[in-house]
Design a protein around this motif. Sequence first.
Motif, mmCIF file in Angstrom:
data_model
loop_
_atom_site.group_PDB
_atom_site.id
_atom_site.type_symbol
_atom_site.label_atom_id
_atom_site.label_comp_id
_atom_site.label_asym_id
_atom_site.label_seq_id
_atom_site.Cartn_x
_atom_site.Cartn_y
_atom_site.Cartn_z
ATOM 1 N N LYS A 271 62.051 -20.171 52.598
ATOM 2 C CA LYS A 271 61.080 -19.094 52.705
ATOM 3 C C LYS A 271 61.632 -17.939 53.541
ATOM 4 O O LYS A 271 62.024 -18.108 54.683
ATOM 5 C CB LYS A 271 59.788 -19.612 53.322
ATOM 6 N N GLY A 272 61.697 -16.760 52.907
ATOM 7 C CA GLY A 272 62.101 -15.559 53.613
ATOM 8 C C GLY A 272 63.568 -15.236 53.602
ATOM 9 O O GLY A 272 63.966 -14.153 54.038
ATOM 10 N N TYR A 358 66.433 -11.198 52.093
ATOM 11 C CA TYR A 358 65.843 -11.478 53.399
ATOM 12 C C TYR A 358 64.525 -10.712 53.529
ATOM 13 O O TYR A 358 64.415 -9.563 53.104
ATOM 14 C CB TYR A 358 66.782 -11.057 54.533
ATOM 15 N N GLU A 359 63.538 -11.362 54.112
ATOM 16 C CA GLU A 359 62.240 -10.736 54.335
ATOM 17 C C GLU A 359 61.969 -10.665 55.835
ATOM 18 O O GLU A 359 61.905 -11.687 56.520
ATOM 19 C CB GLU A 359 61.126 -11.513 53.647
ATOM 20 N N PHE A 360 61.848 -9.430 56.342
ATOM 21 C CA PHE A 360 61.477 -9.244 57.739
ATOM 22 C C PHE A 360 59.990 -9.561 57.893
ATOM 23 O O PHE A 360 59.150 -9.027 57.159
ATOM 24 C CB PHE A 360 61.759 -7.804 58.179
ATOM 25 N N LYS A 361 59.663 -10.411 58.817
ATOM 26 C CA LYS A 361 58.300 -10.902 58.960
ATOM 27 C C LYS A 361 57.331 -9.799 59.383
ATOM 28 O O LYS A 361 57.717 -8.807 60.002
ATOM 29 C CB LYS A 361 58.267 -12.038 59.979
ATOM 30 N N LYS A 362 56.084 -10.011 59.053
ATOM 31 C CA LYS A 362 55.032 -9.086 59.457
ATOM 32 C C LYS A 362 54.916 -9.044 60.983
ATOM 33 O O LYS A 362 55.058 -10.068 61.651
ATOM 34 C CB LYS A 362 53.690 -9.529 58.865
ATOM 35 N N THR A 364 56.939 -7.555 63.041
ATOM 36 C CA THR A 364 58.200 -7.263 63.722
ATOM 37 C C THR A 364 58.511 -5.772 63.596
ATOM 38 O O THR A 364 57.864 -5.044 62.833
ATOM 39 C CB THR A 364 59.349 -8.083 63.115
ATOM 40 N N GLY A 367 59.680 -5.296 60.078
ATOM 41 C CA GLY A 367 58.721 -5.791 59.094
ATOM 42 C C GLY A 367 57.465 -4.953 59.027
ATOM 43 O O GLY A 367 56.878 -4.772 57.958
ATOM 44 N N GLY A 371 55.344 -6.468 56.342
ATOM 45 C CA GLY A 371 56.639 -7.065 56.062
ATOM 46 C C GLY A 371 57.528 -6.135 55.243
ATOM 47 O O GLY A 371 57.048 -5.210 54.590
ATOM 48 N N LYS A 373 61.155 -6.277 52.650
ATOM 49 C CA LYS A 373 62.119 -7.111 51.941
ATOM 50 C C LYS A 373 63.388 -6.321 51.641
ATOM 51 O O LYS A 373 63.316 -5.153 51.265
ATOM 52 C CB LYS A 373 61.525 -7.628 50.629
#
Length: 573
Positions: A271-272, A358-362, A364, A367, A371, A373
């Motif tokens: 995930k991510g 890669y997904e930068f999280k919400k 951050t 992000g 979020g 991507k």
Amino acid sequence: MKKIILFVSICTSISLFSQVDKKTEKIKGRLFGGFESNSQWYLNDVNREIQHPDKPVRSNNYLLVNYNYGKWTAGIQAESYASKPLLNFNPKYENTNIGTYFLNYKSKKFDITAGHFYEQFGSGLLLRSWEDRALGINNAIRGGKITYHPNQNLTFTGLYGKHRTGFEVSKGTILGFNSDLNLSGLFKIESSEVSVGFSYVGRDEKTTIVNPNFKELTNAFSGRLNFSRNAFYFSTEYNFKSEDGILYPNEVKTFVKPGSALLMNFGYTKKGVGLDVSLRRIENMNFLSERNPEYFAPEQSSLAYNDRMMNFVPSLTKQHHSNLANIYVFQAQKSVSIVADNGIAKAGEIGGQMDFFYEFKKGTALGGKNGTKIAINASNWFNLKGDYTIFPPDYTTDFMATGKKYFSDYNLEISKKFNSNLQGSVVFINQYYDHKLIAAALNVQVNSYIIAPEITYKLSKNQSIRIATEHMWADSDRKNWAALLAEYSPNAKWSFFVSDMYNYGYDETSNLIDDVTDKFKIHFYTIGSAYTKGSTRIALSYGRQRGGLVCAGGICRFVPPSTGIALSMTKSF
């Protein structure tokens, strides 16, 4: 045509009669299939100096009808090309006829088909038969196929037949055997998934060459391994083709070589985040059910229509949805080409492709609230390094060394959802394309940079507008391009769009890949609409088609320049 209508009527009657037994109230039979029509009205275009063809209204039509009763399924596909097929489709598709038909029996352990069928062994580097109507490909095999599943961990397939070519079949005969073994299941390995596969494919074709230095039966073998554990996976496949005649320059004579293909794929995903790497080396893997192509005109052969292809060798590069990124398209180099006129000598390809996600999280810094991507892709492809002799033709290659560069593509995509109604993305692309080496033609190398931002705004639940812009900077050929697409969907059923591509900054006297197909200072505009309801879709458009390659899944066909009205309809039932 009367036979087709009669067949459909009979199937419909059988279906209505047998779907429900009034006494038992049990479903016994089922009729299913689909209809597809792609039509074009080609018009004159004074600015492009295009005259419409002799038959300006052309249409490709497909009617597929299948009937299932218990373990039995029968099917037939009727095809009509009226008044002729669309431009640059295989000339062997003409008039109205039965394209494919089959009868299948399927139980828990057996799957048996007689008639036309599609099949793929492993990745398809030795054998793949499939249909792609947009590319004009239908290399179904007419014959017989048996698949046996003694248990859930073992699968064996044997087949025999001839390729479809137009409404006929090839002269060469195809033999095949495939086995897939799930070792994890057989040996109760719970910590990982391990499977292996082995394949054999034979092509038997008589030759008119007196005392040939190759056998009429060409044998090809493949072995593969698949492994996965938690988030990691790995697979590899090696293919070998026995010695066979090579087209030189356009006819098989006495130039003989074996072929091989090595494919490796590995990656990590959770995930991510995700990473996928594909590496491939191909040498002399052009594999046809007939050694010599069929020529319809001096410069027009069946090779241009992907006709009678035994195997599936797609280009392992990013499949861009950007129009400008598809101007300089790489095609997999699976054939040997030694051209005395311009000194081109190649025997295949070696290279690879890498995808990173890669997904930068919400919440951050990068992000944000919703979020962000990113997707990074890179591919590099080269000729095989070796010693090449132009005359007489011959070569020896180094197994893992790279020769001259064919193509490269480096791209970065950033996508973000700003709020519940607004989302967008931007793509940065750098491509290198060597036309001389790839197409064995003009000495033109192109290095280009592309930026393609796109935004979608949701006006209501089913109403949205999408705007995509693109720009290309190139150092040669036709230099710079600009493109725009605007699409509006007022509801879930309707959509409307307008697009344009424009070329500028060129030097008409410079070395160009093509200075004949299309003139300069031309807008390649298109306007259209689509309507969708359930399984029915109708699309209508008017505009200009730029001459060039149209690709799907890494396989391409050339589309000639044209201007006109296009109508497409699809319906499944």
